[in-house]
Design a protein around this motif. Structure first.
Motif, PDB file in Angstrom:
ATOM      1  N   LEU A   6      42.286  30.273  42.308  1.00 28.22           N
ATOM      2  CA  LEU A   6      40.833  30.406  42.281  1.00 28.22           C
ATOM      3  C   LEU A   6      40.188  30.152  43.635  1.00 28.22           C
ATOM      4  N   ASP A  38      40.516  33.313  45.617  1.00 28.72           N
ATOM      5  CA  ASP A  38      39.682  34.325  44.979  1.00 28.72           C
ATOM      6  C   ASP A  38      38.212  34.112  45.347  1.00 28.72           C
ATOM      7  N   THR A  52      35.695  36.553  47.556  1.00 25.64           N
ATOM      8  CA  THR A  52      34.402  36.961  46.999  1.00 25.64           C
ATOM      9  C   THR A  52      33.262  36.634  47.957  1.00 25.64           C
ATOM     10  N   ARG A  62      34.344  41.444  34.645  1.00 25.54           N
ATOM     11  CA  ARG A  62      34.100  40.220  33.882  1.00 25.54           C
ATOM     12  C   ARG A  62      32.934  39.470  34.519  1.00 25.54           C
ATOM     13  N   ARG A  63      32.239  38.691  33.711  1.00 29.10           N
ATOM     14  CA  ARG A  63      31.022  38.027  34.185  1.00 29.10           C
ATOM     15  C   ARG A  63      31.346  36.654  34.780  1.00 29.10           C
ATOM     16  N   ASP A  64      31.968  36.674  35.951  1.00 27.38           N
ATOM     17  CA  ASP A  64      32.363  35.405  36.557  1.00 27.38           C
ATOM     18  C   ASP A  64      31.750  35.184  37.931  1.00 27.38           C
ATOM     19  N   LEU A  65      30.800  36.020  38.326  1.00 30.84           N
ATOM     20  CA  LEU A  65      30.133  35.810  39.601  1.00 30.84           C
ATOM     21  C   LEU A  65      29.140  34.655  39.473  1.00 30.84           C
ATOM     22  N   PHE A  66      29.097  33.790  40.479  1.00 32.54           N
ATOM     23  CA  PHE A  66      28.227  32.626  40.483  1.00 32.54           C
ATOM     24  C   PHE A  66      27.106  32.882  41.479  1.00 32.54           C
ATOM     25  N   GLU A  87      28.413  46.248  34.540  1.00 31.67           N
ATOM     26  CA  GLU A  87      29.680  45.806  33.945  1.00 31.67           C
ATOM     27  C   GLU A  87      30.445  47.018  33.427  1.00 31.67           C
ATOM     28  N   ARG A 108      41.935  42.686  43.040  1.00 35.34           N
ATOM     29  CA  ARG A 108      42.407  41.473  42.371  1.00 35.34           C
ATOM     30  C   ARG A 108      43.919  41.538  42.150  1.00 35.34           C
TER      31      ARG A 108
END
Length: 249
Positions: free
Chosen positions: A59, A62, A66, A86-90, A108, A162
């Protein structure tokens, strides 16, 4: 002696066939001369596809990859389309790398094929500053379509590769991308107030018209800019020390 009109027509024909033009393409430099000088175009060409991968599947790497992408997009002009699986952007993290939430349009996709199609559509729109996507698999044909869609515009295409498997190299497959980068977390230097600015090992694995290289950099600040670690910067200016090009190696 051919007339100027014939020469102009020939040049236009060659531009169409070769797709490389005689006018200098607009680029997005990193703003660090010793770094930009090692990139064939002096920076990232805006009308082109560039690929980025994390050094490992963990992570930390990764997140570094990003944020490297977010920093590039932050310094581009205009709105940014970011296509995800996937909805993992912060969003606060992207903001710390200079990419403000009001600039980002999210889409998406159900799978890699739909993601690549959405990216291609965004690139052809010509009204976006950057189009970003995250895939596990993309064929040479798919990357060639993205490159062709980007050509002639000012929208930079950033494709994050990825890790399909922990032991697989995401940059191991052929691609039409102009540059291919690998970003890996590195130990930060301690400071009086605790840990210093995050550091990354930034490796340009492949570039068209230039050689690969690798260097240690400080992570993006709130304007999206990288920096040379202070020790490297001081060493490059000290009398009798290595040249800036060597210091950044």
């Amino acid at each position: 002696m051919p007339s100027p009109a014939i020469i102009a027509e020939l040049r236009e024909t060659l531009r169409t066939i070769e797709g490389d033009g005689y006018r200098r393409r607009e680029t997005l430099p990193f703003g660090i001369p010793t770094f930009d000088s090692r990139i064939a175009d002096g920076g990232l060409r805006l009308d082109a596809l560039h690929e980025i991968a994390a050094g490992t599947a963990n992570l930390g790497d990764d997140a570094a990859a990003t944020l490297f992408i977010a920093g590039i997009a932050a310094r581009a002009w205009g709105p940014v389309l970011w296509v995800v699986r996937r909805r993992d952007l912060f969003a606060p993290g992207l903001y710390q790398a200079g990419l403000s939430p009001e600039r980002v349009l999210y889409a998406e996709a159900r799978d890699d094929a739909e993601l690549l199609a959405l990216m291609e559509e965004g690139l052809r729109h010509r009204g976006l500053g950057a189009v970003i996507g995250e895939v596990k698999r993309a064929t040479m044909g798919a990357t060639r379509r993205l490159q062709l869609a980007a050509e002639g515009g000012r929208t930079i295409a950033l494709l994050m590769r990825r890790h399909p498997r922990e032991d697989a190299d995401p940059l191991g497959t052929p691609s039409a991308a102009l540059t291919r980068w690998r970003i890996t977390s590195a130990p930060s230097a301690p400071s009086r107030h605790g840990m210093g600015r995050a550091r990354w090992t930034v490796a340009l694995e492949r570039q068209r018209g230039g050689d690969p290289f690798q260097t240690l950099m400080e992570a993006c600040d709130d304007t999206g800019r990288l920096a040379l670690p202070a020790a490297l910067g001081d060493r490059s200016r000290a009398p009798g020390r290595a040249s800036p090009r060597t210091a950044a190696a």
